[in-house]
Design an enzyme around this catalytic site. Structure first.
Site, PDB file in Angstrom:
ATOM      1  N   GLY A  40     -41.243  -0.292   6.435  1.00  0.00           N
ATOM      2  CA  GLY A  40     -40.903   1.163   6.588  1.00  0.00           C
ATOM      3  C   GLY A  40     -39.508   1.258   6.025  1.00  0.00           C
ATOM      4  O   GLY A  40     -38.761   0.585   5.848  1.00  0.00           O
ATOM      5  N   ARG A 102     -46.369  -1.123   2.939  1.00  0.00           N
ATOM      6  CA  ARG A 102     -46.539  -2.100   3.970  1.00  0.00           C
ATOM      7  C   ARG A 102     -47.542  -3.031   3.529  1.00  0.00           C
ATOM      8  O   ARG A 102     -48.526  -3.777   4.488  1.00  0.00           O
ATOM      9  CB  ARG A 102     -46.956  -1.736   5.659  1.00  0.00           C
ATOM     10  CG  ARG A 102     -46.111  -1.059   6.261  1.00  0.00           C
ATOM     11  CD  ARG A 102     -46.068  -1.043   7.634  1.00  0.00           C
ATOM     12  NE  ARG A 102     -45.098   0.025   8.300  1.00  0.00           N
ATOM     13  CZ  ARG A 102     -43.691  -0.367   8.671  1.00  0.00           C
ATOM     14  NH1 ARG A 102     -43.184  -1.487   8.304  1.00  0.00           N
ATOM     15  NH2 ARG A 102     -43.041   0.637   9.195  1.00  0.00           N
ATOM     16  N   ASP A 133     -38.393  -8.420   8.368  1.00  0.00           N
ATOM     17  CA  ASP A 133     -39.162  -9.704   8.368  1.00  0.00           C
ATOM     18  C   ASP A 133     -40.238  -9.768   7.662  1.00  0.00           C
ATOM     19  O   ASP A 133     -40.555 -10.882   7.073  1.00  0.00           O
ATOM     20  CB  ASP A 133     -39.349 -10.183   9.712  1.00  0.00           C
ATOM     21  CG  ASP A 133     -40.061  -9.152  10.584  1.00  0.00           C
ATOM     22  OD1 ASP A 133     -40.261  -8.056  10.270  1.00  0.00           O
ATOM     23  OD2 ASP A 133     -40.317  -9.392  11.819  1.00  0.00           O
ATOM     24  N   THR A 155     -33.641  -2.772   8.115  1.00  0.00           N
ATOM     25  CA  THR A 155     -34.517  -2.158   9.056  1.00  0.00           C
ATOM     26  C   THR A 155     -33.755  -1.417  10.089  1.00  0.00           C
ATOM     27  O   THR A 155     -32.814  -1.887  10.528  1.00  0.00           O
ATOM     28  CB  THR A 155     -35.448  -3.112   9.747  1.00  0.00           C
ATOM     29  OG1 THR A 155     -36.138  -2.484  11.002  1.00  0.00           O
ATOM     30  CG2 THR A 155     -34.535  -4.384  10.391  1.00  0.00           C
ATOM     31  N   ASP A 157     -34.633  -1.006  12.961  1.00  0.00           N
ATOM     32  CA  ASP A 157     -34.885  -1.942  14.014  1.00  0.00           C
ATOM     33  C   ASP A 157     -33.622  -2.954  14.603  1.00  0.00           C
ATOM     34  O   ASP A 157     -33.436  -3.264  15.598  1.00  0.00           O
ATOM     35  CB  ASP A 157     -35.962  -2.519  14.458  1.00  0.00           C
ATOM     36  CG  ASP A 157     -37.249  -1.731  14.027  1.00  0.00           C
ATOM     37  OD1 ASP A 157     -37.226  -0.398  14.223  1.00  0.00           O
ATOM     38  OD2 ASP A 157     -38.453  -2.062  13.671  1.00  0.00           O
ATOM     39  N   ASP A 159     -33.436  -6.186  13.945  1.00  0.00           N
ATOM     40  CA  ASP A 159     -33.915  -7.283  14.672  1.00  0.00           C
ATOM     41  C   ASP A 159     -34.155  -8.345  13.889  1.00  0.00           C
ATOM     42  O   ASP A 159     -34.802  -9.093  14.270  1.00  0.00           O
ATOM     43  CB  ASP A 159     -35.554  -6.882  15.372  1.00  0.00           C
ATOM     44  CG  ASP A 159     -36.583  -6.367  14.278  1.00  0.00           C
ATOM     45  OD1 ASP A 159     -36.049  -6.208  13.090  1.00  0.00           O
ATOM     46  OD2 ASP A 159     -37.696  -6.321  14.680  1.00  0.00           O
ATOM     47  N   ARG A 201     -39.821  -1.076  17.654  1.00  0.00           N
ATOM     48  CA  ARG A 201     -40.656  -1.985  17.836  1.00  0.00           C
ATOM     49  C   ARG A 201     -40.422  -2.974  18.943  1.00  0.00           C
ATOM     50  O   ARG A 201     -40.026  -2.647  20.027  1.00  0.00           O
ATOM     51  CB  ARG A 201     -40.618  -2.941  16.458  1.00  0.00           C
ATOM     52  CG  ARG A 201     -42.048  -3.599  16.527  1.00  0.00           C
ATOM     53  CD  ARG A 201     -42.409  -3.620  14.731  1.00  0.00           C
ATOM     54  NE  ARG A 201     -43.323  -2.597  14.281  1.00  0.00           N
ATOM     55  CZ  ARG A 201     -43.518  -2.571  13.115  1.00  0.00           C
ATOM     56  NH1 ARG A 201     -42.991  -3.089  12.088  1.00  0.00           N
ATOM     57  NH2 ARG A 201     -44.425  -1.650  12.584  1.00  0.00           N
TER      58      ARG A 201
HETATM   59  O1  F6P Z   1     -39.985  -1.196  11.649  1.00  0.00           O
HETATM   60  C1  F6P Z   1     -39.389   0.279  11.527  1.00  0.00           C
HETATM   61  C2  F6P Z   1     -40.338   1.201  12.437  1.00  0.00           C
HETATM   62  O2  F6P Z   1     -39.842   2.467  12.366  1.00  0.00           O
HETATM   63  C3  F6P Z   1     -40.542   0.864  13.778  1.00  0.00           C
HETATM   64  O3  F6P Z   1     -39.366   1.301  14.666  1.00  0.00           O
HETATM   65  C4  F6P Z   1     -41.694   1.653  13.972  1.00  0.00           C
HETATM   66  O4  F6P Z   1     -42.341   0.638  15.110  1.00  0.00           O
HETATM   67  C5  F6P Z   1     -42.612   1.460  12.852  1.00  0.00           C
HETATM   68  O5  F6P Z   1     -41.445   1.191  11.749  1.00  0.00           O
HETATM   69  C6  F6P Z   1     -43.178   2.755  12.605  1.00  0.00           C
HETATM   70  O6  F6P Z   1     -44.175   2.546  11.211  1.00  0.00           O
HETATM   71  P1  F6P Z   1     -44.753   3.488  10.451  1.00  0.00           P
HETATM   72  O7  F6P Z   1     -43.933   4.255   9.350  1.00  0.00           O
HETATM   73  O8  F6P Z   1     -45.707   2.620   9.701  1.00  0.00           O
HETATM   74  O9  F6P Z   1     -45.456   4.457  11.156  1.00  0.00           O
END
Ligand code: F6P
Length: 385
Positions: A40, A102, A133, A155, A157, A159, A201
């Site tokens: 992301g 991804r 990660d 990120t 997140d 995390d 997440r």
């Molecule tokens: O890991 C970053 C993040 O924004 C998370 O907080 C969220 O769950 C996910 O990516 C959303 O992913 P996507 O952009 O694939 O919908």
């Protein structure tokens, strides 16, 4: 002089392209280095790319090759030249000039082998992988196959283990805090409960930081499954004290501890399958929570899902500085031959940690931060003093 040149040559485990040059009167080991951004996106990616390219070109005389769309670009050999011109004006821009995806090469037939062929074909001495990660776990796999990989922690997140902060997080928190400030005024005007669902997440960092910074009355995070009756009781107690509106911040991965509906004991998910790294798409807890709060308290309740707004926009000053420090740290690690490692922030120091440390487990919210939030919210009978 000859000794220095030999030492530099030994440090770089190059395929076949070590250029030893004299730059500004100094001997430098010029390298060809690949860069990619995976997973992301988040604000600050361009700031890392800019720092790597500037130091690489200006101080090491390196050549930089950008791989497009994360690991997909390595699989399919999609590249762009990253010279001094290519990075002009990108510091304040969100997103990534290299784009992202991804894509997980280890889930593709012969994927890792194809990546290694591409890196060899481009005569690269090293690869800087900017990601969370997932991206760094692919970096570790390639490192195990002999590729000179350095990771950079990205990120919203926040995390990733091994580092105190990931860039992108601060900007996301500020965006969420700004939204909470705005929701305060409309909640107050209508005497409503507002539920704000934020990303993150399986970690509650964004919820905890934006909730504390925005003065939320209840903050719900994945690390502590919540009892819906307790949440309702905190809101009732607050309103019994004369307050006539409330703000609840809930992380997308937060879980009901009690039996509300099918979401019991597990995060609420959007039924869209899994991505290539096996992650479900989280989302929807805010809606269920708002319904339950209204049903249990009789207070009019609305919910807002902030979603990808948290990933967009220009990076904060903190993220621009952190991303620049990470970029400089990463290219210096490449030139020191510190491969299989990730640049990290410990306290206020930029250090290098093994990639394995970063990817082995998620970094969850510090319990001391939970105590800060609880210290400012309505105490329930069972709360410890
Ligand atoms: O890991 C970053 C993040 O924004 C998370 O907080 C969220 O769950 C996910 O990516 C959303 O992913 P996507 O952009 O694939 O919908």
């Amino acid at each position: 002089m000859r000794e220095k040149v030999q030492r530099l040559g030994q440090n770089a485990r190059s395929y076949d392209t070590i250029f030893v040059r004299l730059l500004h009167g100094r001997v430098t080991l010029a390298m060809r280095i690949g860069i990619l951004t995976g997973g992301g996106d988040c604000p600050g990616l361009n700031a890392v790319i800019r720092a790597v390219v500037r130091k690489g070109v200006l101080h090491y005389d390196d050549e930089l090759v950008g791989f497009m769309e994360g690991w997909r670009g390595v699989l399919e050999n999609k590249t762009m030249v990253l010279d001094y011109e290519a990075i002009s004006g990108i510091l304040p821009r969100g997103g990534t000039i290299l784009r992202t995806s991804r894509t997980n090469p280890s889930k593709r037939e012969g994927g890792l082998e194809r990546c290694m062929e591409t890196l060899k074909h481009n005569k690269l001495d090293a690869l800087i992988a900017i990601g969370g990660d997932d991206t760094n776990s692919v970096g570790q796999k390639l490192f195990e196959q002999g590729i000179n990989v350095v990771g950079v922690p990205k990120t919203i997140d926040n995390d990733l283990s091994g580092t105190d902060f990931c860039f992108g997080f601060d900007t996301a928190v500020n965006t969420a805090m700004d939204a909470i400030d705005r929701l305060h005024t409309t909640a107050e005007a209508h005497q409503r409960v507002m539920v704000v669902e934020v990303m993150g997440r399986d970690a509650g960092w964004i919820a905890m930081y934006s909730g504390i910074a925005g003065g939320a009355d209840v903050i719900l995070i994945p690390e502590k499954p919540f009892d819906i009756e307790e949440v309702a009781e905190r809101i009732r107690l607050r309103h019994a004290r004369g307050r006539y509106f409330s703000i609840i911040v809930v992380a997308e991965g937060a879980k009901f501890a009690t039996d509300v509906d099918s979401s019991q004991g597990a995060p609420v998910v959007t039924e869209m399958g899994k991505d290539e790294f096996g992650h479900v798409r989280l989302g929807g807890v805010g809606q269920v929570l708002a319904r339950e709060i209204e049903r249990r308290t009789g207070l009019e309740t609305r919910y807002v899902v902030l979603g990808h707004i948290q990933r967009g926009g220009s990076p904060s000053a903190f993220d621009r500085v952190l991303a620049s420090r990470y970029g400089i740290g990463a290219i210096d690690m490449v030139h020191r031959g510190e491969f299989g490692c990730m640049v990290a922030l410990r306290g206020n120091e930029i250090v290098s940690v093994p990639l394995t440390e970063a990817i082995n487990k998620n970094r969850l919210v510090d319990p001391a931060l939970v105590d800060v939030a609880l210290g400012m919210s309505e105490p329930l009978k069972g709360d410890k003093k």
